[in-house]
Write a protein that holds these residues in place. Structure first.
Motif, mmCIF file in Angstrom:
data_model
loop_
_atom_site.group_PDB
_atom_site.id
_atom_site.type_symbol
_atom_site.label_atom_id
_atom_site.label_comp_id
_atom_site.label_asym_id
_atom_site.label_seq_id
_atom_site.Cartn_x
_atom_site.Cartn_y
_atom_site.Cartn_z
ATOM 1 N N THR A 1 0.841 -1.196 0.000
ATOM 2 C CA THR A 1 0.000 0.000 0.000
ATOM 3 C C THR A 1 0.875 1.244 0.000
ATOM 4 O O THR A 1 2.044 1.197 0.372
ATOM 5 N N SER A 2 0.263 2.355 -0.413
ATOM 6 C CA SER A 2 0.963 3.634 -0.410
ATOM 7 C C SER A 2 -0.042 4.778 -0.361
ATOM 8 O O SER A 2 -1.119 4.680 -0.955
ATOM 9 N N THR A 3 0.327 5.845 0.313
ATOM 10 C CA THR A 3 -0.477 7.067 0.314
ATOM 11 C C THR A 3 0.258 8.184 -0.436
ATOM 12 O O THR A 3 -0.119 9.349 -0.335
ATOM 13 N N GLN B 1 2.269 10.472 -5.748
ATOM 14 C CA GLN B 1 2.779 9.979 -7.026
ATOM 15 C C GLN B 1 2.315 8.538 -7.228
ATOM 16 O O GLN B 1 2.451 7.704 -6.337
ATOM 17 N N SER B 2 1.795 8.232 -8.407
ATOM 18 C CA SER B 2 1.360 6.875 -8.712
ATOM 19 C C SER B 2 2.523 5.907 -8.583
ATOM 20 O O SER B 2 3.629 6.175 -9.042
ATOM 21 N N CYS B 3 2.258 4.783 -7.948
ATOM 22 C CA CYS B 3 3.206 3.667 -7.829
ATOM 23 C C CYS B 3 4.453 3.986 -7.007
ATOM 24 O O CYS B 3 5.423 3.236 -7.049
ATOM 25 N N GLU B 4 4.448 5.060 -6.256
ATOM 26 C CA GLU B 4 5.586 5.429 -5.416
ATOM 27 C C GLU B 4 5.268 5.126 -3.962
ATOM 28 O O GLU B 4 4.121 5.181 -3.532
ATOM 29 N N GLY B 5 6.296 4.823 -3.196
ATOM 30 C CA GLY B 5 6.154 4.642 -1.755
ATOM 31 C C GLY B 5 5.434 3.369 -1.338
ATOM 32 O O GLY B 5 4.956 3.276 -0.214
ATOM 33 N N LEU B 6 5.334 2.402 -2.229
ATOM 34 C CA LEU B 6 4.649 1.151 -1.888
ATOM 35 C C LEU B 6 5.442 0.374 -0.841
ATOM 36 O O LEU B 6 6.628 0.132 -1.010
ATOM 37 N N THR B 7 4.773 0.012 0.243
ATOM 38 C CA THR B 7 5.403 -0.795 1.292
ATOM 39 C C THR B 7 4.544 -2.030 1.544
ATOM 40 O O THR B 7 3.316 -1.988 1.403
ATOM 41 N N LEU C 1 -5.471 6.093 -1.316
ATOM 42 C CA LEU C 1 -4.665 4.930 -0.964
ATOM 43 C C LEU C 1 -4.472 4.045 -2.191
ATOM 44 O O LEU C 1 -5.432 3.725 -2.890
ATOM 45 N N GLN C 2 -3.224 3.668 -2.452
ATOM 46 C CA GLN C 2 -2.915 2.735 -3.528
ATOM 47 C C GLN C 2 -2.795 1.339 -2.927
ATOM 48 O O GLN C 2 -2.120 1.152 -1.919
ATOM 49 N N VAL C 3 -3.474 0.351 -3.549
ATOM 50 C CA VAL C 3 -3.413 -1.044 -3.105
ATOM 51 C C VAL C 3 -2.866 -1.870 -4.262
ATOM 52 O O VAL C 3 -3.471 -1.936 -5.329
ATOM 53 N N PHE C 4 -1.707 -2.473 -4.044
ATOM 54 C CA PHE C 4 -0.978 -3.248 -5.049
ATOM 55 C C PHE C 4 -0.998 -4.709 -4.613
ATOM 56 O O PHE C 4 -0.650 -5.030 -3.484
ATOM 57 N N SER D 1 8.595 -25.353 -12.050
ATOM 58 C CA SER D 1 7.429 -24.655 -12.576
ATOM 59 C C SER D 1 7.374 -23.306 -11.891
ATOM 60 O O SER D 1 7.558 -23.213 -10.682
ATOM 61 N N SER D 2 7.126 -22.268 -12.640
ATOM 62 C CA SER D 2 7.007 -20.945 -12.021
ATOM 63 C C SER D 2 5.953 -20.143 -12.756
ATOM 64 O O SER D 2 5.592 -20.448 -13.892
ATOM 65 N N GLY D 3 5.451 -19.139 -12.086
ATOM 66 C CA GLY D 3 4.443 -18.290 -12.705
ATOM 67 C C GLY D 3 4.214 -17.029 -11.903
ATOM 68 O O GLY D 3 4.796 -16.820 -10.840
ATOM 69 N N GLN D 4 3.351 -16.219 -12.451
ATOM 70 C CA GLN D 4 3.047 -14.931 -11.838
ATOM 71 C C GLN D 4 1.635 -14.545 -12.219
ATOM 72 O O GLN D 4 1.171 -14.851 -13.313
ATOM 73 N N CYS D 5 0.952 -13.870 -11.318
ATOM 74 C CA CYS D 5 -0.366 -13.320 -11.603
ATOM 75 C C CYS D 5 -0.377 -11.900 -11.050
ATOM 76 O O CYS D 5 -0.027 -11.672 -9.903
ATOM 77 N N GLY D 6 -0.746 -10.962 -11.881
ATOM 78 C CA GLY D 6 -0.692 -9.560 -11.483
ATOM 79 C C GLY D 6 0.591 -8.935 -11.997
ATOM 80 O O GLY D 6 1.267 -9.526 -12.833
ATOM 81 N N PRO D 7 0.943 -7.796 -11.573
ATOM 82 C CA PRO D 7 0.373 -7.031 -10.476
ATOM 83 C C PRO D 7 -0.882 -6.249 -10.880
ATOM 84 O O PRO D 7 -1.063 -5.909 -12.043
ATOM 85 N N PHE D 8 -1.690 -5.971 -9.872
ATOM 86 C CA PHE D 8 -2.869 -5.121 -10.012
ATOM 87 C C PHE D 8 -2.744 -4.013 -8.985
ATOM 88 O O PHE D 8 -2.348 -4.261 -7.848
ATOM 89 N N THR D 9 -3.087 -2.798 -9.386
ATOM 90 C CA THR D 9 -3.047 -1.675 -8.442
ATOM 91 C C THR D 9 -4.289 -0.824 -8.627
ATOM 92 O O THR D 9 -4.629 -0.439 -9.750
ATOM 93 N N GLN D 10 -4.967 -0.562 -7.520
ATOM 94 C CA GLN D 10 -6.130 0.324 -7.523
ATOM 95 C C GLN D 10 -5.914 1.422 -6.493
ATOM 96 O O GLN D 10 -5.335 1.174 -5.437
ATOM 97 N N GLN D 11 -6.383 2.607 -6.827
ATOM 98 C CA GLN D 11 -6.305 3.729 -5.889
ATOM 99 C C GLN D 11 -7.726 4.168 -5.556
ATOM 100 O O GLN D 11 -8.549 4.360 -6.455
ATOM 101 N N PHE D 12 -8.022 4.281 -4.271
ATOM 102 C CA PHE D 12 -9.330 4.758 -3.831
ATOM 103 C C PHE D 12 -9.134 5.574 -2.558
ATOM 104 O O PHE D 12 -8.060 5.565 -1.960
ATOM 105 N N THR D 13 -10.176 6.281 -2.157
ATOM 106 C CA THR D 13 -10.106 7.110 -0.953
ATOM 107 C C THR D 13 -11.015 6.521 0.118
ATOM 108 O O THR D 13 -12.232 6.554 -0.014
#
Length: 191
Positions: A58-60, A63-69, A115-118, A132-144
């Motif tokens: 998450t990040s507040t 800047q988009s996609c910045e400060g994600l922890t 709030l950004q949720v990644f 075997s390996s794989g990945q799903c996402g990433p998805f990021t949504q921002q809401f208040t």
């Protein structure tokens, strides 16, 4: 209470007067404390449809996609219990907990602040001599978030695909989708 000449002793009435004064002064303070709304909201993290680990950040930041922890590492514990023998499922749950990956996560967030949720899932497995390996996402949504509300960030696996949604679950009987702004974020490292 001691009575002298039909009057209460002055030494006996002072503590009683102080107690009454303290109670009368406390009543308005308690009433004010109950009227102050919470400045916070709650965000719950869950995963459904596969036992793969999902990591939420998450990040507040403005800047988009910045400060994600990192906010939570999650897996679908119900599905894990359904797929595996009970003693194996318990061992897997203990192994997940050792690396801070739990069935559910919770975070208190500031209301009124975007709030950004990644969310993202990555995995690799060794089956015999094969990897075997794989990945799903990433998805990021921002809401208040709104004060006093509870939200659910849900990462779902279904039919070989995955997705992420955010719902307001303040009224658990009637969850409602949250209006959000989708963001295109990536992290250099999965954690």
């Amino acid at each position: 209470m001691a009575i002298l000449n039909g009057q209460p002793s002055p030494h006996q009435s002072i503590p009683m007067k102080n107690s009454i004064i303290a109670i009368l002064l406390a009543i308005p303070v308690l009433a004010i404390a109950q009227e102050v709304p919470s400045d916070d909201a709650t965000l719950i993290f869950k995963s459904r449809g596969d036992a793969m680990h999902v990591v939420f950040h998450t990040s507040t930041s403005e800047q988009s996609c910045e400060g994600l922890t990192r906010a939570a590492g999650i897996y679908d514990a119900e599905l894990l219990r359904e797929k595996l023998l009970p003693f194996i499922a318990k061992l897997q749950q203990k192994a997940n907990a050792a690396v801070d990956v739990l069935p559910e996560g919770k975070q208190t967030v500031k209301a009124g602040v975007p709030l950004q949720v990644f969310g993202q899932s990555k995995w690799s497995d060794k089956i015999g001599k094969s990897w075997s390996s794989g990945q799903c996402g990433p998805f990021t949504q921002q809401f208040t978030p709104q004060a006093g509300h509870t939200y659910l960030a849900l990462f779902e696996f279904a039919a070989g695909k995955c997705g992420q949604s955010v719902q307001d679950i303040t009224d658990a009987a009637a969850p409602t989708p949250v209006e959000f702004k989708p963001l295109e974020c990536s992290l250099p490292r999965f954690g």
